[in-house]
Scaffold this active site. Structure first.
Site, PDB file in Angstrom:
ATOM      1  N   ASN A 145     -48.929  -2.107  35.005  1.00 57.08           N
ATOM      2  CA  ASN A 145     -47.871  -1.930  34.019  1.00 57.08           C
ATOM      3  C   ASN A 145     -46.919  -0.852  34.504  1.00 57.08           C
ATOM      4  OD1 ASN A 145     -46.592  -2.030  31.289  1.00 57.08           O
ATOM      5  ND2 ASN A 145     -47.317   0.094  31.245  1.00 57.08           N
ATOM      6  N   GLU A 146     -45.768  -1.251  34.949  1.00 60.72           N
ATOM      7  CA  GLU A 146     -44.711  -0.344  35.409  1.00 60.72           C
ATOM      8  C   GLU A 146     -45.270   0.891  36.117  1.00 60.72           C
ATOM      9  OE1 GLU A 146     -42.487   0.593  31.689  1.00 60.72           O
ATOM     10  OE2 GLU A 146     -43.570   2.493  31.710  1.00 60.72           O
ATOM     11  N   CYS A 194     -48.315   1.012  28.113  1.00 58.59           N
ATOM     12  CA  CYS A 194     -49.080   2.152  28.599  1.00 58.59           C
ATOM     13  C   CYS A 194     -50.510   2.139  28.073  1.00 58.59           C
ATOM     14  CB  CYS A 194     -48.359   3.437  28.245  1.00 58.59           C
ATOM     15  SG  CYS A 194     -46.809   3.569  29.156  1.00 58.59           S
ATOM     16  N   GLU A 247     -48.138  -4.310  21.704  1.00 58.55           N
ATOM     17  CA  GLU A 247     -48.828  -3.096  22.141  1.00 58.55           C
ATOM     18  C   GLU A 247     -49.212  -2.294  20.907  1.00 58.55           C
ATOM     19  OE1 GLU A 247     -46.685  -0.333  24.710  1.00 58.55           O
ATOM     20  OE2 GLU A 247     -48.591   0.686  25.117  1.00 58.55           O
TER      21      GLU A 247
HETATM   22  O1  AHR Z   1     -42.752  -0.272  25.039  1.00 58.15           O
HETATM   23  C1  AHR Z   1     -43.119   1.066  24.978  1.00 58.15           C
HETATM   24  C2  AHR Z   1     -43.583   1.601  26.319  1.00 58.15           C
HETATM   25  O2  AHR Z   1     -42.528   1.524  27.226  1.00 58.15           O
HETATM   26  C3  AHR Z   1     -44.682   0.848  26.997  1.00 58.15           C
HETATM   27  O3  AHR Z   1     -45.925   1.254  26.593  1.00 58.15           O
HETATM   28  C4  AHR Z   1     -44.488   1.162  28.431  1.00 58.15           C
HETATM   29  O4  AHR Z   1     -44.919   0.135  29.266  1.00 58.15           O
HETATM   30  C5  AHR Z   1     -43.032   1.463  28.540  1.00 58.15           C
HETATM   31  O5  AHR Z   1     -42.796   2.670  29.148  1.00 58.15           O
END
Ligand code: AHR
Length: 866
Positions: free
Chosen positions: A592-593, A464, A262
């Site tokens: 994503n979550e 995120c 990321e």
């Molecule tokens: O890994 C850091 C963050 O943690 C990621 O962007 C998110 O998916 C999670 O909250």
């Protein structure tokens, strides 16, 4: 980005332990009692108290929050005000609450048992400024929920809903209509306002039991290695029997360990992406940092020097509409004006290495268009070259030159050498030596340590970053391919700037270069549940009328990755960029979550259905929220089961104690349901170090995942990379600066486990001669075999502050020992004090006999390669 939520699963476990709870001791209470729901502190969560006579109230908890607000971003929001709880005729508990005093949204929450709550929804109320003090009613005859609320102007409104999700446009009502059933009650000497509901005593008991169980669990989860001296004082010498049965095997995933990339903490621009010029496109903007850094604008990282000219940022006739800003130089005295870029914390240069400089130039007036380019440190020129163009249209100039000396913190200086006005843009400097020599490629040393992990897959581009801070900030893959000047730069959710120079083409190419499967993750039609600038704040959904276009984007990605270069439109575009052969994409992540709200579910299922219809062989990985239990987790898994989703991405960052006491986390998972991808995890100890304690927790969890490798298909530690001085999140697996890479003990655990992995699990168990709570829980073993090479790998973890004498009992050993009674093997050992952050794994040759004895050192991870 997590929030602690109510825990149900554990409550069941606690009942199994025969845990005594206070309420169950009260056998003389009446069958029905009273529940009072309230908010102890405005902004905190929903609290409860109970009473047999409505006079003496016992707080449950006390001050335990049964619901917390999920609305908005961390910090200023996620607040609950004026909760209003009722039980409707269907037996469900429904709660509405105010989220702030400026949004035209209120929150709705539903629960069957007051313990486990479904994900919250936040209906938008058209035409009002705010939704204050909501009151919930149910009209049983009309089967309608009614929410009455006030606005900050003092007006009263009503909205209605048949499903508690779609609410009508609010209509003005008179204040008489707001007939709140709220009461004042004194609890612990303080007057509280809330709602009273008559309930069966058994329901109170359930709530109290769950709360006590959660507390017990919190105490286990809080156990830390720093207390082990005290905790395990007077332990007898520890001996363990480790039994491995080579005839009892099961097939497991051969893709268990991968990486999750990321762009956080400067992982991409200024990190893995080898570009050395910062703000090369003059597209930085104040909005990137949400206004926090005042000088963060189109000129950031650039400085003009000398009196021979002037410069400004212009937008007229840019190279591309997606790259609207450029620098206009007005040169009066050639050679006496220059533009200097500081790079990302300086530009590192290596003597003898070649660098590729490029720049777009458009001559506007006079002869302008000739430039000297110099790389210098402390006024000393380390490399220099010349470029020129007299073109009236944008033209890309490119030249390769060599550094004559090392420099750790150089700058690049652009010196106009002719008079007049000239526009310049996309000013770029790359080392020629990128990973695998790719143009627009990756920083070689960083890419190499990723390749050394031998990851089986790579998930990208977030996190995120993928779903973005508000709908306008979603990461659209199409904006990241094609010529660099046409890509759409964007604010990074972690408050800096992404050039998208590292885009989908580069991600896929990198996966191919390191031999792993690409796993792109796309937003599920919603933005981050913690969005700070999504209208009034909460996770919004792409309007339904725009969803078909969004779904098509997702389908196009699969065609772009796998389509024929001649017969498909997107396959042709991939080929144009330089990769005629398909990338052979097998996996795609959706979501994503996310908050698993109704807004989410509608869009998520729409996308997944479309993908499976058109591409049934693509493995779709859905999401189950940001936690290992609670509302999003339950709702995410429910959607997975009901819709046969191939795989579910779980995320959890947990304390060392959690890992110790959840070794059986996956043992009870449904063997016939969706597969698991543990997409983000790490052990988080106080102060967020990456040390032996946290690394051993992760090693332990990998042992548990291997044992459950029939359902746990993939896993990836998070986050992967962090640049010193720009860290958004800790701990990370790899730290770096421009000149060094600092691998962590957690990196070595991932590397060992990934390098020595298998596709068959061999039944292994461990018993120890000490029954004290927490001893066996701190030991783990797992054995796997690689069916291609026949190699067997035994992993053992000891998170105790005592060594453990292990006796290995290998049953049915003939398959690897043949006629022999011993074998040459290799031991990899990672050990140190629990707070050691610098330990390195050591490898040595050993001989393993059929009755092998091996002492697991205190705080150690041992891996035996047979
Ligand atoms: O890994 C850091 C963050 O943690 C990621 O962007 C998110 O998916 C999670 O909250």
């Amino acid at each position: 980005m997590k929030q602690q939520k109510t825990k149900k699963r554990f409550c069941m476990a606690m009942l199994g332990l025969g845990f005594a709870v206070s309420a169950s001791a009260l056998t003389a209470v009446p069958d029905s009692v009273y529940l009072f729901s309230y908010n102890v502190h405005p902004g905190s969560g929903l609290n409860m108290a109970w009473s047999a006579d409505q006079k003496y109230w016992s707080p449950i908890g006390p001050e335990h929050a049964f619901i917390k607000s999920d609305f908005g971003t961390w910090g200023g929001e996620k607040k609950m005000y004026n909760p209003y709880l009722i039980r409707t005729q269907d037996g469900l508990w429904r709660c509405v609450f105010q989220v702030n005093d400026y949004s035209n949204q209120f929150a709705v929450a539903v629960s069957r048992d007051l313990v486990l709550w479904q994900p919250q929804d936040y209906p938008y109320m058209e035409g009002v400024s705010s939704c204050l003090e909501p009151v919930l009613k149910y009209d049983a005859n009309r089967k309608m929920y009614q929410v009455l609320f006030k606005t900050k102007e003092g007006d009263y409104y009503i909205t209605e809903s048949a499903d508690f999700y779609n609410f009508s446009k609010p209509a003005k009502v008179s204040s008489d209509y707001v007939d709140s059933a709220s009461r004042d009650v004194v609890i612990d000497g303080r007057k509280m306002r809330g709602q009273i509901t008559k309930v069966a005593y058994a329901e109170i008991n359930t709530v109290v039991t769950a709360m006590e169980a959660a507390r017990y669990r919190e105490s286990l989860n809080a156990e830390l290695a720093c207390d082990n001296e005290m905790r395990f004082k007077d332990l007898k010498p520890l001996e363990a029997q480790i039994s491995i049965n080579l005839d009892e095997t099961k097939k497991i995933s051969d893709k268990l360990i991968g990486i999750f990339f990321e762009d956080i903490s400067y992982a991409a621009d200024g990190g893995l992406y080898a570009e050395l010029v910062q703000n090369r496109d003059f597209e930085y903007s104040l909005a990137d940092t949400k206004g926090a850094q005042k000088d963060w604008n189109s000129q950031y990282a650039w400085k003009a020097q000398g009196n021979g000219g002037e410069w400004s940022i212009e937008e007229n006739n840019p190279i591309h509409k997606n790259n609207p800003h450029y620098a206009l130089l007005d040169i009066k005295k050639p050679g006496e004006f220059s533009l200097v870029n500081e790079g990302f914390d300086g530009i590192p240069l290596r003597k003898g290495e070649k660098y590729i400089f490029s720049m777009f130039v458009r001559q506007i007036e006079g002869n302008a268009g000739k430039f000297d380019v110099a790389l210098e440190q402390d006024g000393k020129v380390v490399a220099s070259t010349k470029v020129s163009s007299s073109n009236k249209e944008w033209k890309k100039l490119k030249v390769t030159f060599k550094a004559e000396a090392d420099a750790d913190k150089a700058v690049i200086r652009i010196i106009p050498k002719s008079e007049g006005k000239v526009a310049i843009d996309m000013i770029s400097l790359f080392p020629k030596n990128t990973f695998k020599g790719r143009e627009n490629g990756m920083r070689a040393d960083l890419a190499q340590v990723l390749a050394d992990l031998k990851p089986k897959f790579m998930r990208f581009p977030g996190g995120c970053v993928a779903h973005g801070d508000g709908l306008h900030n979603i990461y659209y893959w199409k904006e990241t391919i094609g010529p660099l000047e046409s890509r759409m730069p964007q604010r990074n959710i972690w408050n800096y700037h992404q050039t998208k120079g590292l885009g989908y083409y580069e991600y896929f190419q990198f996966c191919e270069d390191i031999g792993c499967e690409p796993l792109p993750v796309l937003a599920a039609g919603v933005s981050c549940q913690n969005s700070s600038d999504c209208g009034a704040g909460q996770q919004g959904g792409i309007p339904m009328e725009k969803m078909p276009e969004y779904v098509q984007d997702v389908l196009d990605l699969i065609e772009w990755a796998n389509g024929d270069a001649k017969t498909t439109e997107w396959g042709r575009r991939r080929a144009e960029q330089g990769h005629p052969a398909p990338f052979n994409l097998k996996y795609i992540g959706i979501g994503n979550e996310d908050l698993v709200s109704n807004t989410f579910a509608e869009r998520y299922l729409m996308i997944i259905k479309a993908v499976k219809e058109k591409y049934p062989d693509i493995i779709v990985c859905g999401t189950a929220g940001p936690w290992c239990e609670g509302s999003d987790y339950e709702a995410g898994w429910r959607l997975a089961k009901d819709n046969d989703i191939d795989m579910i991405d779980e995320h959890y960052y947990q304390s060392p104690g959690w890992f110790i006491y959840h070794q059986n986390y996956y043992d009870q998972y449904d063997r016939n349901g969706s597969k698991v991808y543990l997409g983000e995890y790490a052990a988080h100890a106080p102060g967020r170090p990456n040390n032996i304690e946290t690394a051993l927790c992760e090693a332990m969890h990998i042992c548990n995942m291997e044992r459950n490798g029939d359902i746990v298909e993939m896993s990836s530690y998070a986050p992967l990379l962090a640049k010193e001085g720009h860290i958004n999140w800790s701990p990370d697996m790899i730290y770096f600066n421009n000149n060094e890479i600092k691998l962590t003990v957690g990196y070595y655990v991932q590397k060992l486990c990934s390098n020595y992995c298998g596709d068959e699990y061999i039944n292994s168990s461990l018993t120890v001669n000490e029954g004290r709570k927490g001893v066996r829980d701190r030991l783990a073993v797992s054995t796997v075999r690689d069916s291609k090479t026949g190699k067997v790998y035994i992993k053992m973890v000891n998170l105790l502050n005592h060594p453990v004498k292990g006796k290995l009992d290998i049953a049915n050993a003939e398959s690897i020992f043949g006629e022999q009674t011993s074998l040459n093997a290799k031991l990899h050992l990672l050990t140190g004090d629990y707070d050691d952050t610098k330990a390195l794994p050591q490898a040595k040759d050993i001989v393993v006999s059929l009755d092998f004895e091996y002492e697991l050192p205190a705080y150690s991870f041992s891996l035996i390669e047979l």
